[in-house]
Design a protein around this motif. Structure first.
Motif, mmCIF file in Angstrom:
data_model
loop_
_atom_site.group_PDB
_atom_site.id
_atom_site.type_symbol
_atom_site.label_atom_id
_atom_site.label_comp_id
_atom_site.label_asym_id
_atom_site.label_seq_id
_atom_site.Cartn_x
_atom_site.Cartn_y
_atom_site.Cartn_z
ATOM 1 N N VAL A 105 0.782 -1.156 0.164
ATOM 2 C CA VAL A 105 0.007 0.083 0.071
ATOM 3 C C VAL A 105 0.757 1.202 -0.120
ATOM 4 C CG1 VAL A 105 -1.687 1.336 1.265
ATOM 5 C CG2 VAL A 105 -1.940 -1.054 1.233
ATOM 6 N N CYS A 106 1.757 1.402 0.937
ATOM 7 C CA CYS A 106 2.547 2.656 1.019
ATOM 8 C C CYS A 106 3.951 2.512 0.541
ATOM 9 C CB CYS A 106 2.471 2.863 2.588
ATOM 10 S SG CYS A 106 3.715 1.853 3.714
ATOM 11 N N PHE A 111 8.990 -3.309 8.005
ATOM 12 C CA PHE A 111 9.805 -3.254 9.553
ATOM 13 C C PHE A 111 9.960 -1.648 9.827
ATOM 14 C CE2 PHE A 111 10.921 -7.077 6.949
ATOM 15 C CZ PHE A 111 10.138 -8.064 7.830
ATOM 16 N N THR A 112 8.787 -1.119 10.102
ATOM 17 C CA THR A 112 9.062 0.269 10.602
ATOM 18 C C THR A 112 8.621 0.343 11.893
ATOM 19 O OG1 THR A 112 6.758 0.602 9.706
ATOM 20 C CG2 THR A 112 8.692 1.274 8.138
ATOM 21 N N ASP A 113 8.690 -0.724 12.889
ATOM 22 C CA ASP A 113 8.034 -0.802 14.155
ATOM 23 C C ASP A 113 6.433 -0.474 14.313
ATOM 24 O OD1 ASP A 113 10.467 -1.445 14.986
ATOM 25 O OD2 ASP A 113 11.411 0.911 15.278
ATOM 26 N N GLU A 114 5.976 -0.840 13.305
ATOM 27 C CA GLU A 114 4.508 -1.014 13.352
ATOM 28 C C GLU A 114 4.073 -2.075 13.073
ATOM 29 O OE1 GLU A 114 0.941 1.515 10.921
ATOM 30 O OE2 GLU A 114 2.905 1.893 10.181
ATOM 31 N N ALA A 115 2.966 -2.576 13.828
ATOM 32 C CA ALA A 115 2.158 -3.848 13.752
ATOM 33 C C ALA A 115 1.845 -4.145 12.317
ATOM 34 C CB ALA A 115 1.175 -3.973 14.702
ATOM 35 N N VAL A 140 -0.576 -1.805 9.974
ATOM 36 C CA VAL A 140 -2.037 -1.586 10.448
ATOM 37 C C VAL A 140 -2.741 -0.499 10.052
ATOM 38 C CG1 VAL A 140 -3.388 -0.973 12.649
ATOM 39 C CG2 VAL A 140 -1.421 -2.695 12.705
ATOM 40 N N THR A 141 -2.039 0.698 9.855
ATOM 41 C CA THR A 141 -2.760 1.801 9.042
ATOM 42 C C THR A 141 -2.962 1.703 7.624
ATOM 43 O OG1 THR A 141 -0.503 2.853 8.951
ATOM 44 C CG2 THR A 141 -1.889 3.628 11.087
ATOM 45 N N GLN A 144 -6.025 -0.413 7.411
ATOM 46 C CA GLN A 144 -7.339 0.412 7.824
ATOM 47 C C GLN A 144 -7.763 1.097 6.528
ATOM 48 O OE1 GLN A 144 -6.113 2.513 11.322
ATOM 49 N NE2 GLN A 144 -6.655 0.830 12.615
ATOM 50 N N GLN A 145 -6.494 1.688 5.873
ATOM 51 C CA GLN A 145 -6.810 2.608 4.721
ATOM 52 C C GLN A 145 -7.484 1.814 3.653
ATOM 53 O OE1 GLN A 145 -3.234 4.195 3.202
ATOM 54 N NE2 GLN A 145 -4.355 5.104 1.528
ATOM 55 N N VAL A 146 -7.018 0.386 3.583
ATOM 56 C CA VAL A 146 -7.737 -0.020 2.352
ATOM 57 C C VAL A 146 -9.109 -0.549 2.526
ATOM 58 C CG1 VAL A 146 -7.489 -2.741 1.490
ATOM 59 C CG2 VAL A 146 -5.373 -1.396 1.769
#
Length: 167
Positions: A105-106, A111-115, A140-141, A144-146
């Motif tokens: 998506v992005c 591995f940016t320390d986000e779930a 995760v974000t 949610q966006q998708v």
């Protein structure tokens, strides 16, 4: 750990003799090793891991001149972040490898320390499966966006436009 195992066995079977306890709880339960004193349940085939069996992995220090903002070191930092996939379960490691350790998506590193969430390309409600070809790892974000209504609406418009242009 051995002392804790002995304490547990004594507490569970206070009236049994040592030979019975040893025969019931200890043995060569890990067939990959020659160790005869492995604690576990012989009926279920479960064994307690020993600390000695865990290989030591040393951390490689980063040189003080290496900066993530340096464009000439971009490949080094990508390779370094891909090593974090070893912390994932094997199924998620396989998905991450398939998508080159990037969020679809992005388009940044996973591995940016986000779930991380597992996303189905074709939802199961619409007949999608749990096959690796239908799964993607996303932040995760991003997930949610998708699934947001606004994103779904723009996606639907793009599909409609592509159908009209191909017809």
């Amino acid at each position: 750990m051995f002392d804790r195992q002995v304490r547990y066995v004594r507490r569970m079977h206070p009236r049994k003799n040592y030979a019975w306890k040893q025969a019931k709880y200890w043995g060569r339960l890990n067939l990959d090793r020659q160790d005869k004193w492995v604690f576990g349940d012989k009926q279920k085939g479960m064994a307690l891991q020993k600390f000695v069996w865990t290989p030591i992995q040393r951390h490689i220090l980063i040189q003080h001149t290496a900066s993530p903002d340096d464009p000439s070191l971009r490949a080094y930092w990508q390779k370094r972040s891909q090593r974090k996939s070893a912390e994932l379960v094997p199924s998620k490691q396989r998905i991450a490898r398939r998508q080159n350790h990037q969020c679809p998506v992005c388009k940044t590193s996973l591995f940016t320390d986000e779930a991380l969430h597992v996303h189905h390309i074709k939802p199961k409600q619409e007949g999608g499966s749990d096959a690796y070809s239908n799964l993607r790892l996303v932040h995760v974000t991003c997930h949610q966006q998708v699934h947001s209504k606004a994103f779904a609406a723009t996606e639907m418009k793009q599909r409609t436009l592509s159908r009209l242009s191909s017809a």
